[in-house]
Motif scaffolding. Structure first.
Motif, PDB file in Angstrom:
ATOM      1  N   ALA A   1     -15.390 -76.601 -27.832  1.00  0.00           N
ATOM      2  CA  ALA A   1     -15.092 -77.994 -27.855  1.00  0.00           C
ATOM      3  C   ALA A   1     -14.758 -78.431 -26.384  1.00  0.00           C
TER       4      ALA A   1
ATOM      5  N   SER B   1     -14.448 -74.218 -32.982  1.00  0.00           N
ATOM      6  CA  SER B   1     -13.672 -73.909 -31.885  1.00  0.00           C
ATOM      7  C   SER B   1     -12.344 -73.769 -32.201  1.00  0.00           C
ATOM      8  N   ARG B   2     -11.827 -72.896 -31.224  1.00  0.00           N
ATOM      9  CA  ARG B   2     -10.552 -72.519 -31.226  1.00  0.00           C
ATOM     10  C   ARG B   2      -9.479 -73.529 -30.808  1.00  0.00           C
ATOM     11  N   GLU B   3      -9.791 -74.422 -29.697  1.00  0.00           N
ATOM     12  CA  GLU B   3      -9.125 -75.222 -29.193  1.00  0.00           C
ATOM     13  C   GLU B   3      -9.782 -76.813 -29.067  1.00  0.00           C
TER      14      GLU B   3
ATOM     15  N   SER C   1     -11.563 -77.142 -19.667  1.00  0.00           N
ATOM     16  CA  SER C   1     -11.838 -78.758 -19.835  1.00  0.00           C
ATOM     17  C   SER C   1     -10.621 -79.571 -19.704  1.00  0.00           C
TER      18      SER C   1
ATOM     19  N   HIS D   1     -13.895 -84.026 -10.501  1.00  0.00           N
ATOM     20  CA  HIS D   1     -14.679 -85.072  -9.734  1.00  0.00           C
ATOM     21  C   HIS D   1     -16.074 -84.473  -9.640  1.00  0.00           C
TER      22      HIS D   1
ATOM     23  N   LEU E   1     -13.484 -67.371 -33.378  1.00  0.00           N
ATOM     24  CA  LEU E   1     -14.627 -66.440 -33.778  1.00  0.00           C
ATOM     25  C   LEU E   1     -14.253 -64.951 -32.843  1.00  0.00           C
TER      26      LEU E   1
ATOM     27  N   GLY F   1     -18.119 -72.199 -14.378  1.00  0.00           N
ATOM     28  CA  GLY F   1     -17.366 -72.111 -13.413  1.00  0.00           C
ATOM     29  C   GLY F   1     -16.560 -73.385 -13.000  1.00  0.00           C
TER      30      GLY F   1
ATOM     31  N   GLY G   1     -18.279 -77.656 -14.610  1.00  0.00           N
ATOM     32  CA  GLY G   1     -18.546 -78.156 -15.933  1.00  0.00           C
ATOM     33  C   GLY G   1     -18.971 -79.564 -16.170  1.00  0.00           C
ATOM     34  N   PHE G   2     -17.953 -80.490 -15.489  1.00  0.00           N
ATOM     35  CA  PHE G   2     -18.140 -81.871 -15.742  1.00  0.00           C
ATOM     36  C   PHE G   2     -19.128 -82.594 -14.921  1.00  0.00           C
ATOM     37  N   GLU G   3     -19.361 -81.919 -13.831  1.00  0.00           N
ATOM     38  CA  GLU G   3     -20.497 -82.739 -13.000  1.00  0.00           C
ATOM     39  C   GLU G   3     -21.987 -82.325 -13.195  1.00  0.00           C
TER      40      GLU G   3
HETATM   41  C1  FAD Z   1      -8.120 -76.647 -12.169  1.00  0.00           C
HETATM   42  C2  FAD Z   1      -9.496 -77.055 -12.256  1.00  0.00           C
HETATM   43  C3  FAD Z   1     -10.273 -77.962 -11.675  1.00  0.00           C
HETATM   44  C4  FAD Z   1     -11.547 -78.292 -11.915  1.00  0.00           C
HETATM   45  N1  FAD Z   1     -12.199 -79.396 -11.536  1.00  0.00           N
HETATM   46  C5  FAD Z   1     -13.321 -79.645 -11.855  1.00  0.00           C
HETATM   47  C6  FAD Z   1     -14.061 -80.629 -11.078  1.00  0.00           C
HETATM   48  O1  FAD Z   1     -13.418 -81.481 -10.116  1.00  0.00           O
HETATM   49  N2  FAD Z   1     -15.213 -80.831 -11.513  1.00  0.00           N
HETATM   50  C7  FAD Z   1     -15.806 -80.164 -12.343  1.00  0.00           C
HETATM   51  O2  FAD Z   1     -17.154 -80.589 -12.816  1.00  0.00           O
HETATM   52  N3  FAD Z   1     -15.211 -79.365 -13.174  1.00  0.00           N
HETATM   53  C8  FAD Z   1     -13.987 -78.921 -12.783  1.00  0.00           C
HETATM   54  N4  FAD Z   1     -13.459 -77.606 -13.309  1.00  0.00           N
HETATM   55  C9  FAD Z   1     -14.323 -76.921 -14.134  1.00  0.00           C
HETATM   56  C10 FAD Z   1     -14.514 -77.326 -15.566  1.00  0.00           C
HETATM   57  O3  FAD Z   1     -13.057 -77.571 -15.999  1.00  0.00           O
HETATM   58  C11 FAD Z   1     -15.145 -76.182 -16.312  1.00  0.00           C
HETATM   59  O4  FAD Z   1     -16.488 -75.795 -15.747  1.00  0.00           O
HETATM   60  C12 FAD Z   1     -15.452 -76.870 -17.659  1.00  0.00           C
HETATM   61  O5  FAD Z   1     -14.387 -77.269 -18.218  1.00  0.00           O
HETATM   62  C13 FAD Z   1     -16.190 -75.809 -18.617  1.00  0.00           C
HETATM   63  O6  FAD Z   1     -16.383 -76.336 -19.821  1.00  0.00           O
HETATM   64  P1  FAD Z   1     -16.596 -75.542 -21.091  1.00  0.00           P
HETATM   65  O7  FAD Z   1     -16.939 -76.246 -22.229  1.00  0.00           O
HETATM   66  O8  FAD Z   1     -18.073 -74.645 -20.811  1.00  0.00           O
HETATM   67  O9  FAD Z   1     -15.538 -74.534 -21.441  1.00  0.00           O
HETATM   68  P2  FAD Z   1     -14.161 -74.713 -22.002  1.00  0.00           P
HETATM   69  O10 FAD Z   1     -13.753 -76.276 -21.621  1.00  0.00           O
HETATM   70  O11 FAD Z   1     -13.091 -73.526 -21.565  1.00  0.00           O
HETATM   71  O12 FAD Z   1     -14.236 -74.922 -23.457  1.00  0.00           O
HETATM   72  C14 FAD Z   1     -14.595 -73.593 -24.213  1.00  0.00           C
HETATM   73  C15 FAD Z   1     -14.491 -73.967 -25.345  1.00  0.00           C
HETATM   74  O13 FAD Z   1     -14.828 -72.889 -26.429  1.00  0.00           O
HETATM   75  C16 FAD Z   1     -13.918 -72.465 -27.453  1.00  0.00           C
HETATM   76  N5  FAD Z   1     -13.637 -70.957 -27.456  1.00  0.00           N
HETATM   77  C17 FAD Z   1     -13.685 -70.016 -26.788  1.00  0.00           C
HETATM   78  N6  FAD Z   1     -13.618 -68.908 -27.163  1.00  0.00           N
HETATM   79  C18 FAD Z   1     -13.687 -69.157 -28.600  1.00  0.00           C
HETATM   80  C19 FAD Z   1     -13.699 -68.403 -29.655  1.00  0.00           C
HETATM   81  N7  FAD Z   1     -13.670 -67.051 -29.749  1.00  0.00           N
HETATM   82  N8  FAD Z   1     -13.646 -68.793 -30.829  1.00  0.00           N
HETATM   83  C20 FAD Z   1     -13.901 -70.281 -30.932  1.00  0.00           C
HETATM   84  N9  FAD Z   1     -14.152 -71.082 -30.052  1.00  0.00           N
HETATM   85  C21 FAD Z   1     -13.921 -70.401 -28.846  1.00  0.00           C
HETATM   86  C22 FAD Z   1     -12.603 -72.912 -26.611  1.00  0.00           C
HETATM   87  O14 FAD Z   1     -11.531 -73.155 -27.644  1.00  0.00           O
HETATM   88  C23 FAD Z   1     -12.890 -74.403 -25.975  1.00  0.00           C
HETATM   89  O15 FAD Z   1     -13.120 -75.268 -26.922  1.00  0.00           O
HETATM   90  C24 FAD Z   1     -12.164 -77.251 -12.997  1.00  0.00           C
HETATM   91  C25 FAD Z   1     -11.453 -76.492 -13.542  1.00  0.00           C
HETATM   92  C26 FAD Z   1     -10.253 -76.258 -13.343  1.00  0.00           C
HETATM   93  C27 FAD Z   1      -9.466 -74.958 -13.937  1.00  0.00           C
END
Ligand code: FAD
Length: 373
Positions: A12, A38-40, A58, A64, A182, A340, A343-345
């Motif tokens: 999530a 999801s876990r969180e 996230s 940005h 999971l 990495g 993710g948002f952009e």
């Molecule tokens: C300080 C910082 C600044 C950033 N700035 C930017 C920015 O300016 N612009 C931008 O685009 N991005 C930015 N990012 C990057 C962005 O936050 C990530 O690329 C994005 O959040 C990744 O999203 P995701 O959904 O792939 O992973 P996550 O947000 O980590 O979500 C993973 C999900 O999977 C679930 N999950 C994981 N393992 C399990 C399991 N075993 N069982 C069940 N559920 C599980 C978690 O609970 C979570 O809900 C930044 C990140 C950081 C840390």
């Protein structure tokens, strides 16, 4: 209901939530039920912890939109995703102004620009990103030590507000949620009856050796006068940035990018250096109160960017490495992890690609089942 086929999305974060919304819009809900497991979660749902871990990227993002010159195949792929996301952010602002996305000015300052930045023009910038009003600064406009600077129109996302709103939309549009930790992506096929396909948007994947965290320490402050996002890339490889969290969320001042560093606690000396560098670039952006010394720290932030060598994994995996033929009853996985620091952009471009992989995979499965009947 018993006839429904289930699609499970693991995660999530912004990638799982965006994909969930895209799948609701593109699949036949009379036939397919979509569940995020999801876990969180962005907000508390029954059984989910209220505090977020450093792994849940996230919640800690700035966030940005900051295009990078598309000088490699991986960056070209990401640029196409970003361009798609820029179009969607614009639509979201028009249709749902409170969603958590704000259009604002972006400023880049580079002490040692690469050739990709040096060669960039307003035309190439627009064609790669879809963002308008690119303007290179003259030497006289640049602060000392900076060799190249430019501005453009971009978007800032209040990450927690935005993710909570995506989750709300997902539920209102008929998506389901389940709190679960999971052990494997394959375990997701057992959480509901008749799971046909799993989208793995778990951030870092499950034991993928190419994945590693990039630690980010930032400071959430009350620099409320800041209305632009500014990024400075320094000659020594370090970064300084300010990102307003519109919707009264303060301003994120950053920050570190530390590959492979698992330190979960904020380091106080890092906070001081981040703030002092942040004040300088805030002054450059000429937000009057930004340079003053009495900045209040709202929170120290540490998050792990889910990085993957070679870029995001967006592809279909068939069970046990076998081909589709003869495996019609088995769950397929569409991977979507390793975003990495982007993710948002890139979110909406990734979701679009995942949705087409899901569609193609379901079509193949359906045709095999039909052929067997
Ligand atoms: C300080 C910082 C600044 C950033 N700035 C930017 C920015 O300016 N612009 C931008 O685009 N991005 C930015 N990012 C990057 C962005 O936050 C990530 O690329 C994005 O959040 C990744 O999203 P995701 O959904 O792939 O992973 P996550 O947000 O980590 O979500 C993973 C999900 O999977 C679930 N999950 C994981 N393992 C399990 C399991 N075993 N069982 C069940 N559920 C599980 C978690 O609970 C979570 O809900 C930044 C990140 C950081 C840390």
């Amino acid at each position: 209901m018993a006839d429904h086929t289930t699609i499970v999305i693991i995660g999530a974060g912004v990638i799982g939530l965006t994909t969930g919304l895209r799948l609701l819009a593109t699949t036949d809900q009379a036939k397919y039920r979509i569940i995020i497991v999801s876990r969180e979660w962005p907000t508390s749902i029954p059984g989910a912890p209220v505090n977020h871990s450093v792994n849940y990227a996230s919640m800690w993002a700035g966030a940005h939109m900051r295009p990078i010159p598309a000088s490699t195949p991986q960056l070209q792929r990401e640029a196409a995703w970003l361009k798609h996301a820029a179009r969607t952010f614009e639509e979201q602002i028009r249709q749902t102004p409170s969603i958590g996305v704000t259009k604002c000015k972006g400023i880049e300052l580079l002490e040692a620009p690469t050739a990709g930045y040096e060669q960039q023009t307003a035309e190439s910038f627009f064609s790669e990103s879809g963002l308008n009003n690119y303007r290179k600064y003259s030497q006289a406009e640049l602060p000392p030590g900076v060799r190249l600077g430019f501005e453009y129109d971009t978007y800032c996302v209040n990450a927690p507000v935005y993710c909570a709103n995506l989750l709300r939309s997902f539920i209102l549009q008929g998506g389901r949620c389940m709190q679960r930790d999971l052990s494997s992506e394959w375990e997701a096929s057992s959480i509901a009856p008749n799971v046909s396909l799993v989208v793995n948007a778990s951030g870092m994947g499950f034991g993928d050796k190419k994945c590693f965290p990039i630690r980010g320490q930032t400071v959430l402050t009350d620099l409320s006068a800041v209305t632009k996002t500014v990024t400075k890339q320094k000659r020594d490889g370090t970064w300084s940035f300010i990102i307003p969290r519109f919707f009264e969320g303060g301003t994120v001042v950053g920050g570190t990018k530390q590959p492979g560093d698992w330190t979960a606690q904020p380091i106080l000396s890092t906070r001081s250096s981040v703030l002092s560098e942040g004040r300088k670039i805030a002054e450059f952006a000429s937000d009057s109160s930004a340079g003053s010394n009495d900045v209040r720290v709202i929170a120290d932030i540490v998050g792990r960017r889910p990085m993957r060598e070679g870029g995001m994994r967006v592809e279909v995996e068939h069970p046990y490495g076998t081909s589709v033929k003869g495996q019609s009853s088995m769950t397929r996985i569409v991977h979507a992890y390793g975003a990495g620091g982007r993710g948002f952009e890139i979110s909406w471009g990734v979701a679009e690609e995942v949705a087409s992989l899901v569609k193609a995979t379901l079509l193949i499965k359906d045709s095999i089942i039909q052929a067997k009947l």
